[in-house]
Design a protein around this motif. Structure first.
Motif, PDB file in Angstrom:
ATOM      1  N   UNK A  92       1.025  -1.177   0.001  1.00 47.20           N
ATOM      2  CA  UNK A  92      -0.152  -0.115   0.095  1.00 47.20           C
ATOM      3  C   UNK A  92       0.850   1.427   0.042  1.00 47.20           C
ATOM      4  N   UNK A  93       0.538   2.304  -0.950  1.00 49.77           N
ATOM      5  CA  UNK A  93       1.364   3.602  -0.830  1.00 49.77           C
ATOM      6  C   UNK A  93       0.370   4.442  -0.644  1.00 49.77           C
ATOM      7  N   UNK A  94       0.913   5.442   0.324  1.00 46.06           N
ATOM      8  CA  UNK A  94       0.066   6.577   0.869  1.00 46.06           C
ATOM      9  C   UNK A  94       0.586   7.801   0.659  1.00 46.06           C
ATOM     10  N   UNK A  95       0.402   8.743  -0.287  1.00 42.12           N
ATOM     11  CA  UNK A  95       1.379   9.950  -0.574  1.00 42.12           C
ATOM     12  C   UNK A  95       0.493  11.360   0.101  1.00 42.12           C
ATOM     13  N   UNK A  96       0.648  11.776   1.212  1.00 40.88           N
ATOM     14  CA  UNK A  96      -0.055  12.688   1.920  1.00 40.88           C
ATOM     15  C   UNK A  96       0.386  14.038   1.211  1.00 40.88           C
ATOM     16  N   UNK A  97      -0.340  15.050   1.228  1.00 39.28           N
ATOM     17  CA  UNK A  97      -0.015  16.413   0.564  1.00 39.28           C
ATOM     18  C   UNK A  97       0.522  17.202   1.858  1.00 39.28           C
ATOM     19  N   UNK A  98       1.743  17.439   1.596  1.00 40.01           N
ATOM     20  CA  UNK A  98       2.441  18.045   2.950  1.00 40.01           C
ATOM     21  C   UNK A  98       3.142  19.608   2.534  1.00 40.01           C
ATOM     22  N   UNK A  99       2.866  20.584   3.070  1.00 43.67           N
ATOM     23  CA  UNK A  99       3.795  21.838   2.895  1.00 43.67           C
ATOM     24  C   UNK A  99       4.092  22.349   4.355  1.00 43.67           C
ATOM     25  N   UNK A 100       5.389  22.630   4.289  1.00 42.02           N
ATOM     26  CA  UNK A 100       6.152  23.351   5.177  1.00 42.02           C
ATOM     27  C   UNK A 100       6.703  24.853   5.027  1.00 42.02           C
ATOM     28  N   UNK A 101       6.507  25.392   5.991  1.00 44.56           N
ATOM     29  CA  UNK A 101       6.727  26.921   6.006  1.00 44.56           C
ATOM     30  C   UNK A 101       7.666  27.142   7.371  1.00 44.56           C
ATOM     31  N   UNK A 102       8.729  27.796   6.889  1.00 43.83           N
ATOM     32  CA  UNK A 102       9.760  28.194   8.152  1.00 43.83           C
ATOM     33  C   UNK A 102       9.597  29.677   8.453  1.00 43.83           C
ATOM     34  N   UNK A 103       9.283  30.117   9.689  1.00 43.74           N
ATOM     35  CA  UNK A 103       9.299  31.523  10.008  1.00 43.74           C
ATOM     36  C   UNK A 103      10.230  31.754  11.235  1.00 43.74           C
ATOM     37  N   UNK A 104      10.572  32.992  11.264  1.00 42.16           N
ATOM     38  CA  UNK A 104      11.443  33.537  12.301  1.00 42.16           C
ATOM     39  C   UNK A 104      10.664  34.779  12.635  1.00 42.16           C
ATOM     40  N   UNK A 105      10.008  34.896  13.778  1.00 45.31           N
ATOM     41  CA  UNK A 105       9.381  36.061  14.289  1.00 45.31           C
ATOM     42  C   UNK A 105       8.079  36.209  13.143  1.00 45.31           C
ATOM     43  N   UNK A 106       7.842  37.198  12.580  1.00 43.27           N
ATOM     44  CA  UNK A 106       7.012  37.572  11.303  1.00 43.27           C
ATOM     45  C   UNK A 106       7.461  37.324  10.065  1.00 43.27           C
ATOM     46  N   UNK A 107       8.847  36.773   9.997  1.00 41.38           N
ATOM     47  CA  UNK A 107       9.273  36.955   8.463  1.00 41.38           C
ATOM     48  C   UNK A 107       9.393  35.018   8.159  1.00 41.38           C
ATOM     49  N   UNK A 108       8.938  34.970   6.854  1.00 41.07           N
ATOM     50  CA  UNK A 108       8.964  33.836   6.378  1.00 41.07           C
ATOM     51  C   UNK A 108      10.211  33.683   5.854  1.00 41.07           C
ATOM     52  N   UNK A 109      11.040  32.541   5.786  1.00 36.27           N
ATOM     53  CA  UNK A 109      12.508  32.607   5.082  1.00 36.27           C
ATOM     54  C   UNK A 109      12.692  31.209   4.666  1.00 36.27           C
ATOM     55  N   UNK A 162      19.328  31.729   4.353  1.00 37.79           N
ATOM     56  CA  UNK A 162      19.880  32.355   5.522  1.00 37.79           C
ATOM     57  C   UNK A 162      21.303  32.991   5.310  1.00 37.79           C
ATOM     58  N   UNK A 163      21.885  33.852   5.861  1.00 38.95           N
ATOM     59  CA  UNK A 163      23.334  34.150   6.090  1.00 38.95           C
ATOM     60  C   UNK A 163      24.020  33.400   6.556  1.00 38.95           C
ATOM     61  N   UNK A 164      25.148  32.775   5.991  1.00 34.93           N
ATOM     62  CA  UNK A 164      26.154  31.936   6.597  1.00 34.93           C
ATOM     63  C   UNK A 164      26.742  32.141   7.964  1.00 34.93           C
ATOM     64  N   UNK A 165      26.539  31.348   8.803  1.00 32.68           N
ATOM     65  CA  UNK A 165      27.180  31.607  10.143  1.00 32.68           C
ATOM     66  C   UNK A 165      26.207  32.458  11.190  1.00 32.68           C
ATOM     67  N   UNK A 166      24.922  32.670  10.607  1.00 34.82           N
ATOM     68  CA  UNK A 166      23.991  33.324  11.316  1.00 34.82           C
ATOM     69  C   UNK A 166      23.114  32.209  12.160  1.00 34.82           C
ATOM     70  N   UNK A 167      22.837  32.571  13.340  1.00 34.51           N
ATOM     71  CA  UNK A 167      22.115  31.741  14.333  1.00 34.51           C
ATOM     72  C   UNK A 167      20.510  32.170  14.307  1.00 34.51           C
ATOM     73  N   UNK A 168      19.659  31.481  14.173  1.00 34.22           N
ATOM     74  CA  UNK A 168      18.447  31.891  13.838  1.00 34.22           C
ATOM     75  C   UNK A 168      17.185  31.165  14.653  1.00 34.22           C
ATOM     76  N   UNK A 169      16.429  31.906  15.513  1.00 34.44           N
ATOM     77  CA  UNK A 169      15.270  31.181  16.198  1.00 34.44           C
ATOM     78  C   UNK A 169      14.079  31.208  15.304  1.00 34.44           C
ATOM     79  N   UNK A 170      13.898  29.927  14.897  1.00 36.33           N
ATOM     80  CA  UNK A 170      12.564  29.776  14.067  1.00 36.33           C
ATOM     81  C   UNK A 170      11.841  28.361  14.324  1.00 36.33           C
ATOM     82  N   UNK A 171      10.588  28.547  13.818  1.00 36.02           N
ATOM     83  CA  UNK A 171       9.633  27.403  14.030  1.00 36.02           C
ATOM     84  C   UNK A 171       9.197  27.019  12.314  1.00 36.02           C
ATOM     85  N   UNK A 172       8.591  25.723  12.445  1.00 35.87           N
ATOM     86  CA  UNK A 172       7.977  25.420  11.318  1.00 35.87           C
ATOM     87  C   UNK A 172       6.621  24.916  11.248  1.00 35.87           C
TER      88      UNK A 172
END
Length: 191
Positions: A74-91, A94-104
């Motif tokens: 049995x093959x199941x292919x759910x439709x999945x979308x992921x969005x990363x954001x830091x504060x109010x910014x979707x991204x 990122x800049x190399x070496x930068x530490x970011x607090x984010x959620x998905x």
């Protein structure tokens, strides 16, 4: 007596070699490309003009949940979308070496199989994976029995040390199965 044994032995080898040659002409190797890319171990075969590929190739390359038992796959292919954001910014960059607090933020629909756990990981440019969060059946924030759901994963702080692609992976464990299977990936590029 020796001549008779020799004739029987020669006949047996002739039949054996002929069978191997016949089997080789009936079964042909098939190269499987997904998005114009071939990877080691993803070969299939053609038998009687029908193509066969491994269910593992389907699972890995198409990011589908594959469940097999003695009688069916049995093959199941759910439709999945992921969005990363830091504060109010979707991204997605990122800049190399930068530490970011984010959620998905994850939106899932058309999930036609029960799952017992899900997890989100991030892999750096070398493929080293870090667990972001795991949820399992029975947790208050787990989408038990739902085919359509939205989840916001916890905030994490992550440093993008190297330039290149980082990969977020959403994995799900089908109910009754022992292993997780990747159902979606999202790339974050560090420059």
């Amino acid at each position: 007596m020796k001549v008779r044994k020799l004739i029987v032995l020669v006949a047996a080898f002739t039949l054996l070699c002929g069978s191997v040659a016949y089997a080789d002409s009936v079964t042909q190797k098939l190269r499987v490309l997904v998005n114009k890319k071939w990877e080691e171990g993803s070969d299939g075969v053609i038998v009687d003009n029908k193509s066969y590929i491994s269910s593992q190739v389907v699972s890995d390359k198409l990011q589908a949940i594959v469940i097999s038992d003695d009688k069916k796959i049995s093959v199941f292919k759910p439709n999945v979308h992921m969005l990363t954001n830091s504060g109010n910014d979707i991204f997605a960059e990122v800049k190399k070496g930068k530490s970011i607090k984010f959620n998905t933020f994850i939106q899932v629909d058309s999930l036609k199989v029960d799952i017992s756990a899900l997890k989100l990981t991030i892999a750096d440019t070398y493929g080293e994976e870090t667990m972001i969060e795991q949820r399992k059946s029975g947790d208050s924030d787990f989408p038990d029995g739902k085919s359509d759901f939205w989840i916001t994963m916890k905030d994490i702080s992550y440093t993008f040390d190297q330039a290149g692609p980082y990969t977020l992976r959403l994995l799900m464990k089908p109910a009754g199965e022992s292993s997780f299977q990747v159902v979606s990936e999202k790339t974050i590029v560090s420059r």
